[in-house]
Design a protein around this motif. Sequence first.
Motif, PDB file in Angstrom:
ATOM      1  N   GLN A  99     -12.094   2.119   3.821  1.00 21.41           N
ATOM      2  CA  GLN A  99     -11.020   1.431   4.173  1.00 21.41           C
ATOM      3  C   GLN A  99     -10.804   0.282   3.335  1.00 21.41           C
ATOM      4  OE1 GLN A  99     -10.866   0.095   8.217  1.00 21.41           O
ATOM      5  NE2 GLN A  99      -8.677  -0.466   8.135  1.00 21.41           N
ATOM      6  N   GLU A 100     -11.688  -0.588   2.779  1.00 20.94           N
ATOM      7  CA  GLU A 100     -11.582  -1.572   1.872  1.00 20.94           C
ATOM      8  C   GLU A 100     -11.275  -1.067   0.369  1.00 20.94           C
ATOM      9  OE1 GLU A 100     -14.082  -5.215   0.080  1.00 20.94           O
ATOM     10  OE2 GLU A 100     -14.889  -4.276   1.622  1.00 20.94           O
ATOM     11  N   ARG A 101     -11.924   0.045   0.275  1.00 17.77           N
ATOM     12  CA  ARG A 101     -11.380   0.599  -1.154  1.00 17.77           C
ATOM     13  C   ARG A 101      -9.828   1.335  -1.041  1.00 17.77           C
ATOM     14  NH1 ARG A 101     -11.153   5.507  -3.305  1.00 17.77           N
ATOM     15  NH2 ARG A 101     -11.674   5.863  -5.468  1.00 17.77           N
ATOM     16  N   SER A 102      -9.650   1.735  -0.288  1.00 16.68           N
ATOM     17  CA  SER A 102      -8.149   2.218   0.025  1.00 16.68           C
ATOM     18  C   SER A 102      -7.384   0.951  -0.085  1.00 16.68           C
ATOM     19  CB  SER A 102      -8.060   3.246   1.064  1.00 16.68           C
ATOM     20  OG  SER A 102      -8.158   2.290   2.191  1.00 16.68           O
ATOM     21  N   SER A 103      -7.477   0.132   0.554  1.00 17.96           N
ATOM     22  CA  SER A 103      -6.664  -1.202   0.605  1.00 17.96           C
ATOM     23  C   SER A 103      -6.482  -1.760  -0.719  1.00 17.96           C
ATOM     24  CB  SER A 103      -6.959  -2.215   1.728  1.00 17.96           C
ATOM     25  OG  SER A 103      -8.186  -2.836   1.246  1.00 17.96           O
ATOM     26  N   LEU A 104      -7.617  -1.649  -1.592  1.00 19.64           N
ATOM     27  CA  LEU A 104      -7.791  -2.318  -2.765  1.00 19.64           C
ATOM     28  C   LEU A 104      -7.137  -1.309  -3.828  1.00 19.64           C
ATOM     29  CD1 LEU A 104     -11.484  -3.496  -3.108  1.00 19.64           C
ATOM     30  CD2 LEU A 104      -9.312  -4.906  -2.989  1.00 19.64           C
ATOM     31  N   VAL A 105      -7.294  -0.056  -3.890  1.00 15.49           N
ATOM     32  CA  VAL A 105      -6.470   0.815  -4.522  1.00 15.49           C
ATOM     33  C   VAL A 105      -5.046   0.895  -4.287  1.00 15.49           C
ATOM     34  CG1 VAL A 105      -5.892   3.354  -5.010  1.00 15.49           C
ATOM     35  CG2 VAL A 105      -8.291   2.667  -4.762  1.00 15.49           C
ATOM     36  N   THR A 106      -4.524   0.563  -3.158  1.00 20.10           N
ATOM     37  CA  THR A 106      -3.287   0.378  -2.767  1.00 20.10           C
ATOM     38  C   THR A 106      -2.788  -0.935  -3.513  1.00 20.10           C
ATOM     39  OG1 THR A 106      -3.509   1.386  -0.751  1.00 20.10           O
ATOM     40  CG2 THR A 106      -1.510   0.264  -1.044  1.00 20.10           C
ATOM     41  N   ALA A 107      -3.393  -1.923  -3.371  1.00 20.34           N
ATOM     42  CA  ALA A 107      -3.013  -3.460  -4.175  1.00 20.34           C
ATOM     43  C   ALA A 107      -3.001  -3.294  -5.673  1.00 20.34           C
ATOM     44  CB  ALA A 107      -4.042  -4.536  -3.624  1.00 20.34           C
ATOM     45  N   ILE A 108      -3.859  -2.498  -6.300  1.00 24.41           N
ATOM     46  CA  ILE A 108      -3.777  -2.174  -7.674  1.00 24.41           C
ATOM     47  C   ILE A 108      -2.636  -1.318  -8.277  1.00 24.41           C
ATOM     48  CG2 ILE A 108      -4.898  -0.994  -9.503  1.00 24.41           C
ATOM     49  CD1 ILE A 108      -7.586  -1.814  -8.319  1.00 24.41           C
ATOM     50  N   GLU A 109      -2.401  -0.356  -7.351  1.00 26.46           N
ATOM     51  CA  GLU A 109      -1.194   0.476  -7.702  1.00 26.46           C
ATOM     52  C   GLU A 109       0.124  -0.375  -7.643  1.00 26.46           C
ATOM     53  OE1 GLU A 109      -1.576   3.887  -5.039  1.00 26.46           O
ATOM     54  OE2 GLU A 109      -3.002   4.693  -6.258  1.00 26.46           O
ATOM     55  N   ALA A 110       0.183  -1.089  -6.420  1.00 23.17           N
ATOM     56  CA  ALA A 110       1.355  -2.001  -6.378  1.00 23.17           C
ATOM     57  C   ALA A 110       1.533  -3.172  -7.253  1.00 23.17           C
ATOM     58  CB  ALA A 110       1.285  -2.833  -4.949  1.00 23.17           C
ATOM     59  N   ASN A 111       0.426  -3.417  -7.824  1.00 22.54           N
ATOM     60  CA  ASN A 111       0.508  -4.538  -8.878  1.00 22.54           C
ATOM     61  C   ASN A 111       0.559  -3.826 -10.302  1.00 22.54           C
ATOM     62  OD1 ASN A 111       0.160  -6.856  -7.263  1.00 22.54           O
ATOM     63  ND2 ASN A 111      -2.150  -6.747  -7.554  1.00 22.54           N
ATOM     64  N   SER A 112       0.432  -2.572 -10.484  1.00 25.27           N
ATOM     65  CA  SER A 112       0.430  -2.160 -11.982  1.00 25.27           C
ATOM     66  C   SER A 112       1.928  -1.518 -12.103  1.00 25.27           C
ATOM     67  CB  SER A 112      -0.545  -0.995 -12.124  1.00 25.27           C
ATOM     68  OG  SER A 112      -0.764  -0.120 -10.934  1.00 25.27           O
ATOM     69  N   ALA A 113       2.594  -1.440 -11.006  1.00 23.56           N
ATOM     70  CA  ALA A 113       4.060  -0.945 -11.088  1.00 23.56           C
ATOM     71  C   ALA A 113       4.725  -1.558 -12.201  1.00 23.56           C
ATOM     72  CB  ALA A 113       4.714  -0.964  -9.769  1.00 23.56           C
ATOM     73  N   PRO A 114       5.617  -0.800 -12.840  1.00 22.85           N
ATOM     74  CA  PRO A 114       6.281  -1.441 -13.967  1.00 22.85           C
ATOM     75  C   PRO A 114       7.324  -2.430 -13.852  1.00 22.85           C
ATOM     76  CG  PRO A 114       6.664   1.028 -13.950  1.00 22.85           C
ATOM     77  CD  PRO A 114       5.690   0.704 -12.734  1.00 22.85           C
ATOM     78  N   THR A 115       7.962  -2.376 -12.547  1.00 25.09           N
ATOM     79  CA  THR A 115       8.799  -3.702 -12.418  1.00 25.09           C
ATOM     80  C   THR A 115       8.106  -4.961 -12.069  1.00 25.09           C
ATOM     81  OG1 THR A 115       8.765  -3.029  -9.917  1.00 25.09           O
ATOM     82  CG2 THR A 115      10.625  -2.215 -11.463  1.00 25.09           C
ATOM     83  N   ARG A 116       6.922  -4.609 -11.449  1.00 26.08           N
ATOM     84  CA  ARG A 116       5.854  -6.005 -11.240  1.00 26.08           C
ATOM     85  C   ARG A 116       5.316  -6.306 -12.571  1.00 26.08           C
ATOM     86  NH1 ARG A 116       4.504  -8.952  -6.653  1.00 26.08           N
ATOM     87  NH2 ARG A 116       2.465  -9.645  -6.993  1.00 26.08           N
ATOM     88  N   LEU A 117       5.032  -5.534 -13.163  1.00 26.43           N
ATOM     89  CA  LEU A 117       4.283  -5.994 -14.531  1.00 26.43           C
ATOM     90  C   LEU A 117       5.387  -6.611 -15.398  1.00 26.43           C
ATOM     91  CD1 LEU A 117       2.212  -2.954 -15.674  1.00 26.43           C
ATOM     92  CD2 LEU A 117       1.321  -5.035 -15.004  1.00 26.43           C
ATOM     93  N   ALA A 118       6.846  -6.155 -15.559  1.00 30.99           N
ATOM     94  CA  ALA A 118       7.693  -6.999 -16.210  1.00 30.99           C
ATOM     95  C   ALA A 118       8.004  -8.477 -15.761  1.00 30.99           C
ATOM     96  CB  ALA A 118       8.854  -5.909 -16.137  1.00 30.99           C
ATOM     97  N   ASN A 119       8.070  -8.400 -14.415  1.00 32.83           N
ATOM     98  CA  ASN A 119       8.211  -9.734 -13.606  1.00 32.83           C
ATOM     99  C   ASN A 119       7.087 -10.852 -14.045  1.00 32.83           C
ATOM    100  OD1 ASN A 119      10.796  -8.977 -12.379  1.00 32.83           O
ATOM    101  ND2 ASN A 119       9.941  -8.493 -10.646  1.00 32.83           N
ATOM    102  N   ALA A 120       5.853 -10.307 -14.032  1.00 33.81           N
ATOM    103  CA  ALA A 120       4.697 -11.235 -14.277  1.00 33.81           C
ATOM    104  C   ALA A 120       4.909 -11.440 -15.641  1.00 33.81           C
ATOM    105  CB  ALA A 120       3.358 -10.156 -13.973  1.00 33.81           C
TER     106      ALA A 120
END
Length: 151
Positions: A99-120
């Motif tokens: 469960q912890e791994r799946s939540s971490l994978v979801t967080a990584i995928e959310a942070n690696s989205a192109p719009t999120r990377l452009a804003n950062a």
Amino acid sequence: MSAAPLRRLQEAPARPRPAGGAASAAARANPVTRPATESRPRLRAVGTPEQARSLAPFAWGCVLIILGALSTVLLLNTAMAQGAYERRDLKIEIANLHQERSSLVTAIEANSAPTRLANAATELGMRPAETYGFVSLADADSANRDQGDQP
């Protein structure tokens, strides 16, 4: 056998003899007697037989074997129950880690989205590239050689 005293027979018991003939008349005149030196073996009372061994050691042995077997089964059952509890705890821990791994994978995928990377990148002071280019390793290698030849 009886303990009553036994009577000894001095003479052999009389047997019916065939009738007729001279031999039979002589045999009737001199009855056969045993000499005094040749006597029958003396009868004696037989002693009581030895008592059978006690069954107590055998019974104790059987009881000890049964108790040993039951205690072994109890110890094995206890060890298996303890192993089952450890297995259950490990399964729970594995489920929590999944469960912890799946939540971490979801967080990584959310942070690696192109719009999120452009804003950062914008927040860090970076700006978008005006021209796009490609780097060729063969060209970069030949350019490095050319620069090495010039002083």
